[in-house]
Design a protein around this motif. Structure first.
Motif, PDB file in Angstrom:
ATOM      1  N   GLY A 191      25.170  68.625  46.866  1.00 35.98           N
ATOM      2  CA  GLY A 191      25.129  68.288  48.289  1.00 35.98           C
ATOM      3  C   GLY A 191      23.755  67.897  48.793  1.00 35.98           C
ATOM      4  O   GLY A 191      23.596  67.545  49.965  1.00 35.98           O
ATOM      5  N   LEU A 192      22.772  67.923  47.889  1.00 34.89           N
ATOM      6  CA  LEU A 192      21.388  67.688  48.299  1.00 34.89           C
ATOM      7  C   LEU A 192      21.152  66.255  48.761  1.00 34.89           C
ATOM      8  O   LEU A 192      20.429  66.022  49.738  1.00 34.89           O
ATOM      9  CB  LEU A 192      20.445  68.025  47.144  1.00 34.89           C
ATOM     10  CG  LEU A 192      18.946  68.002  47.439  1.00 34.89           C
ATOM     11  CD1 LEU A 192      18.613  68.979  48.553  1.00 34.89           C
ATOM     12  CD2 LEU A 192      18.156  68.353  46.178  1.00 34.89           C
ATOM     13  N   ARG A 193      21.768  65.281  48.080  1.00 35.70           N
ATOM     14  CA  ARG A 193      21.556  63.877  48.466  1.00 35.70           C
ATOM     15  C   ARG A 193      22.029  63.623  49.883  1.00 35.70           C
ATOM     16  O   ARG A 193      21.300  63.050  50.707  1.00 35.70           O
ATOM     17  CB  ARG A 193      22.299  62.950  47.504  1.00 35.70           C
ATOM     18  CG  ARG A 193      21.717  62.867  46.111  1.00 35.70           C
ATOM     19  CD  ARG A 193      22.637  62.096  45.199  1.00 35.70           C
ATOM     20  NE  ARG A 193      23.946  62.749  45.098  1.00 35.70           N
ATOM     21  CZ  ARG A 193      25.012  62.202  44.544  1.00 35.70           C
ATOM     22  NH1 ARG A 193      24.945  60.974  44.086  1.00 35.70           N
ATOM     23  NH2 ARG A 193      26.144  62.863  44.458  1.00 35.70           N
ATOM     24  N   ALA A 194      23.267  64.058  50.175  1.00 42.68           N
ATOM     25  CA  ALA A 194      23.815  63.837  51.511  1.00 42.68           C
ATOM     26  C   ALA A 194      22.986  64.571  52.558  1.00 42.68           C
ATOM     27  O   ALA A 194      22.744  64.048  53.655  1.00 42.68           O
ATOM     28  CB  ALA A 194      25.269  64.307  51.556  1.00 42.68           C
ATOM     29  N   LEU A 195      22.529  65.771  52.212  1.00 36.59           N
ATOM     30  CA  LEU A 195      21.719  66.548  53.146  1.00 36.59           C
ATOM     31  C   LEU A 195      20.407  65.834  53.446  1.00 36.59           C
ATOM     32  O   LEU A 195      19.916  65.858  54.585  1.00 36.59           O
ATOM     33  CB  LEU A 195      21.444  67.931  52.550  1.00 36.59           C
ATOM     34  CG  LEU A 195      20.955  69.021  53.506  1.00 36.59           C
ATOM     35  CD1 LEU A 195      22.018  69.302  54.567  1.00 36.59           C
ATOM     36  CD2 LEU A 195      20.622  70.284  52.741  1.00 36.59           C
ATOM     37  N   TYR A 196      19.847  65.187  52.430  1.00 37.44           N
ATOM     38  CA  TYR A 196      18.603  64.448  52.638  1.00 37.44           C
ATOM     39  C   TYR A 196      18.798  63.322  53.653  1.00 37.44           C
ATOM     40  O   TYR A 196      18.006  63.175  54.597  1.00 37.44           O
ATOM     41  CB  TYR A 196      18.111  63.856  51.314  1.00 37.44           C
ATOM     42  CG  TYR A 196      17.034  62.810  51.494  1.00 37.44           C
ATOM     43  CD1 TYR A 196      15.733  63.164  51.804  1.00 37.44           C
ATOM     44  CD2 TYR A 196      17.343  61.452  51.382  1.00 37.44           C
ATOM     45  CE1 TYR A 196      14.755  62.210  51.993  1.00 37.44           C
ATOM     46  CE2 TYR A 196      16.364  60.485  51.566  1.00 37.44           C
ATOM     47  CZ  TYR A 196      15.080  60.859  51.874  1.00 37.44           C
ATOM     48  OH  TYR A 196      14.121  59.901  52.068  1.00 37.44           O
ATOM     49  N   PHE A 197      19.845  62.524  53.490  1.00 35.21           N
ATOM     50  CA  PHE A 197      20.072  61.400  54.397  1.00 35.21           C
ATOM     51  C   PHE A 197      20.497  61.882  55.787  1.00 35.21           C
ATOM     52  O   PHE A 197      20.268  61.184  56.774  1.00 35.21           O
ATOM     53  CB  PHE A 197      21.134  60.466  53.822  1.00 35.21           C
ATOM     54  CG  PHE A 197      20.661  59.689  52.631  1.00 35.21           C
ATOM     55  CD1 PHE A 197      19.787  58.628  52.783  1.00 35.21           C
ATOM     56  CD2 PHE A 197      21.068  60.031  51.358  1.00 35.21           C
ATOM     57  CE1 PHE A 197      19.328  57.914  51.684  1.00 35.21           C
ATOM     58  CE2 PHE A 197      20.617  59.323  50.243  1.00 35.21           C
ATOM     59  CZ  PHE A 197      19.747  58.260  50.414  1.00 35.21           C
ATOM     60  N   ALA A 198      21.093  63.063  55.872  1.00 31.44           N
ATOM     61  CA  ALA A 198      21.515  63.589  57.164  1.00 31.44           C
ATOM     62  C   ALA A 198      20.344  64.172  57.951  1.00 31.44           C
ATOM     63  O   ALA A 198      20.309  64.093  59.181  1.00 31.44           O
ATOM     64  CB  ALA A 198      22.598  64.657  56.972  1.00 31.44           C
ATOM     65  N   LEU A 199      19.369  64.758  57.229  1.00 23.69           N
ATOM     66  CA  LEU A 199      18.299  65.488  57.910  1.00 23.69           C
ATOM     67  C   LEU A 199      16.924  64.845  57.806  1.00 23.69           C
ATOM     68  O   LEU A 199      15.987  65.312  58.453  1.00 23.69           O
ATOM     69  CB  LEU A 199      18.199  66.913  57.348  1.00 23.69           C
ATOM     70  CG  LEU A 199      19.419  67.808  57.533  1.00 23.69           C
ATOM     71  CD1 LEU A 199      19.159  69.179  56.909  1.00 23.69           C
ATOM     72  CD2 LEU A 199      19.772  67.964  59.010  1.00 23.69           C
ATOM     73  N   SER A 200      16.777  63.793  57.003  1.00 18.75           N
ATOM     74  CA  SER A 200      15.442  63.230  56.766  1.00 18.75           C
ATOM     75  C   SER A 200      14.754  62.784  58.049  1.00 18.75           C
ATOM     76  O   SER A 200      13.525  62.831  58.152  1.00 18.75           O
ATOM     77  CB  SER A 200      15.526  62.053  55.782  1.00 18.75           C
ATOM     78  OG  SER A 200      16.373  61.032  56.294  1.00 18.75           O
ATOM     79  N   GLY A 201      15.530  62.362  59.024  1.00 16.50           N
ATOM     80  CA  GLY A 201      14.930  61.918  60.280  1.00 16.50           C
ATOM     81  C   GLY A 201      14.725  63.033  61.287  1.00 16.50           C
ATOM     82  O   GLY A 201      14.187  62.809  62.369  1.00 16.50           O
ATOM     83  N   ALA A 202      15.186  64.234  60.933  1.00 15.00           N
ATOM     84  CA  ALA A 202      15.102  65.341  61.892  1.00 15.00           C
ATOM     85  C   ALA A 202      14.434  66.574  61.313  1.00 15.00           C
ATOM     86  O   ALA A 202      14.531  67.661  61.879  1.00 15.00           O
ATOM     87  CB  ALA A 202      16.508  65.692  62.385  1.00 15.00           C
ATOM     88  N   MET A 203      13.747  66.436  60.173  1.00 14.55           N
ATOM     89  CA  MET A 203      13.149  67.599  59.519  1.00 14.55           C
ATOM     90  C   MET A 203      12.097  68.279  60.394  1.00 14.55           C
ATOM     91  O   MET A 203      11.922  69.496  60.335  1.00 14.55           O
ATOM     92  CB  MET A 203      12.516  67.171  58.191  1.00 14.55           C
ATOM     93  CG  MET A 203      13.539  66.730  57.140  1.00 14.55           C
ATOM     94  SD  MET A 203      14.696  68.019  56.698  1.00 14.55           S
ATOM     95  CE  MET A 203      13.605  69.206  55.949  1.00 14.55           C
ATOM     96  N   HIS A 204      11.415  67.474  61.236  1.00 16.01           N
ATOM     97  CA  HIS A 204      10.367  68.045  62.074  1.00 16.01           C
ATOM     98  C   HIS A 204      10.915  69.028  63.111  1.00 16.01           C
ATOM     99  O   HIS A 204      10.168  69.826  63.675  1.00 16.01           O
ATOM    100  CB  HIS A 204       9.613  66.915  62.793  1.00 16.01           C
ATOM    101  CG  HIS A 204      10.471  66.132  63.743  1.00 16.01           C
ATOM    102  ND1 HIS A 204      11.363  65.172  63.318  1.00 16.01           N
ATOM    103  CD2 HIS A 204      10.589  66.193  65.093  1.00 16.01           C
ATOM    104  CE1 HIS A 204      11.987  64.653  64.370  1.00 16.01           C
ATOM    105  NE2 HIS A 204      11.539  65.248  65.444  1.00 16.01           N
ATOM    106  N   ARG A 205      12.222  68.954  63.367  1.00 19.24           N
ATOM    107  CA  ARG A 205      12.831  69.833  64.369  1.00 19.24           C
ATOM    108  C   ARG A 205      13.076  71.244  63.843  1.00 19.24           C
ATOM    109  O   ARG A 205      13.477  72.124  64.609  1.00 19.24           O
ATOM    110  CB  ARG A 205      14.149  69.235  64.862  1.00 19.24           C
ATOM    111  CG  ARG A 205      13.975  67.877  65.538  1.00 19.24           C
ATOM    112  CD  ARG A 205      15.270  67.380  66.114  1.00 19.24           C
ATOM    113  NE  ARG A 205      15.109  66.079  66.756  1.00 19.24           N
ATOM    114  CZ  ARG A 205      16.086  65.422  67.371  1.00 19.24           C
ATOM    115  NH1 ARG A 205      17.290  65.952  67.435  1.00 19.24           N
ATOM    116  NH2 ARG A 205      15.856  64.244  67.919  1.00 19.24           N
ATOM    117  N   PHE A 206      12.887  71.445  62.545  1.00 20.56           N
ATOM    118  CA  PHE A 206      13.123  72.766  61.953  1.00 20.56           C
ATOM    119  C   PHE A 206      11.812  73.330  61.399  1.00 20.56           C
ATOM    120  O   PHE A 206      11.749  73.795  60.268  1.00 20.56           O
ATOM    121  CB  PHE A 206      14.174  72.654  60.848  1.00 20.56           C
ATOM    122  CG  PHE A 206      15.480  72.072  61.326  1.00 20.56           C
ATOM    123  CD1 PHE A 206      16.375  72.845  62.047  1.00 20.56           C
ATOM    124  CD2 PHE A 206      15.801  70.745  61.066  1.00 20.56           C
ATOM    125  CE1 PHE A 206      17.569  72.311  62.493  1.00 20.56           C
ATOM    126  CE2 PHE A 206      16.995  70.203  61.510  1.00 20.56           C
ATOM    127  CZ  PHE A 206      17.880  70.992  62.235  1.00 20.56           C
TER     128      PHE A 206
END
Length: 314
Positions: A236-251
């Motif tokens: 599930g890591l690939r999909a998670l990367y594309f889902a969160l790559s633009g929002a990582m700074h929020r966590f």
């Protein structure tokens, strides 16, 4: 069904899925949309929970809870991988449409290396316990401390020894050659920058495996549970990367939650011979820490953004 049978059936499913993914779903290189990434993330999380339900019916609540706890820990640890992916892809300026292909083969390699790490780790613990348990426990506490002060692993692509060695041994093309890793030009074989990116991802995953494998071994010693929870998190890591790559700074506070989990699991390993912690309590603690870290990160980022807007309005 014995554990060995489940192990081989599970691996057969993984291989068939990877072939289907490569040859059918993503045969042509294309950028993954946010909607598609979220749907695939939900799919793999749902698949992991269905597997946990199957373990509950087959092996009982203890094994199912061990799997769920291990899966959540591995999923949270994979967030650190996402930061590394962003750094590597940005450094090499990898086009968005080629990122999925690089991650696909990176995950194939990770499945092999994680499998080796797991079996070596379980063998060491079974052969030299409690010495190895104390070592792993102390190592996890130290890693948690380092993570609370920054990333547990500092990644500088330019200084990566695998990258430097590959550049010395092989001629490198000037561009990505339509997403291929190796090409033949003027009678000689050359590697593309995408292969260098893949090599860096594989080598850095070995570093992250030194954290994730001891962490889950602090939850369970069942090889099948350790392996399958790792595999589900990796798939599930690939999909998670594309889902969160633009929002990582929020966590931004998530790393503190992760460091606390590593310290908790490390302490659990150190005290395993004098204190037995129920698996349900471990799972409840992990879920609570993750939830609090996410909520705190969102509140913190909103507060910081509001303060920034107020300063700019003055």
């Amino acid at each position: 069904m014995h554990d060995v049978t489940l192990f081989w059936l599970f691996n057969a499913f993984v291989v068939l899925w990877l072939v289907f993914d490569l040859c059918v779903l993503h045969r042509k290189a294309s950028a993954i949309s946010l909607r598609e990434a979220i749907l695939w993330s939900v799919f793999w999380m749902g698949a992991a929970m269905l597997f946990a339900a199957g373990l509950y019916l087959w092996k009982g609540s203890q094994t199912a809870l061990e799997f769920t706890t291990g899966y959540l820990i591995e999923e949270l640890l994979s967030v650190d991988n996402l930061f590394v992916f962003i750094v590597i892809f940005s450094f090499f300026r990898v086009p968005r449409e080629y990122e999925y292909r690089v991650l696909f083969w990176g995950i194939v390699g990770a499945l092999v290396t994680r499998g080796v790490f797991i079996f070596v780790g379980v063998t060491l613990i079974n052969s030299f316990a409690p010495v190895v348990e104390y070592f792993f426990g102390a190592f996890l506490i130290y890693t948690g401390y380092r993570l609370s002060r920054g990333s547990a692993h500092k990644i500088d692509p330019e200084k990566n020894i695998v990258l430097r060695l590959a550049r010395r041994l092989f001629p490198v093309t000037s561009d990505n050659r339509d997403g291929r890793f190796v090409v033949k030009e003027d009678g000689r074989w050359m590697v593309t920058p995408l292969l260098l990116v893949l090599l860096i991802i594989e080598s850095t995953d070995v570093l992250f495996a030194t954290d994730s494998i001891p962490a889950i071994l602090g939850v369970t010693r069942n090889v099948v549970v350790v392996y399958t929870s790792n595999v589900f998190a990796i798939l599930g890591l690939r999909a998670l990367y594309f889902a969160l790559s633009g929002a990582m700074h929020r966590f931004s506070l998530l790393k503190y939650g992760l460091s606390l989990i590593l310290v908790m699991v490390g302490a659990k390993m150190l005290a395993s011979h004098v204190l037995t912690v129920p698996i349900w309590l471990t799972l409840l603690t992990v879920v609570s820490i993750i939830a609090i870290s996410i909520v705190a990160s969102i509140v913190f980022e909103k507060s910081r953004s509001r303060r920034a807007d107020e300063r700019s309005a003055r």
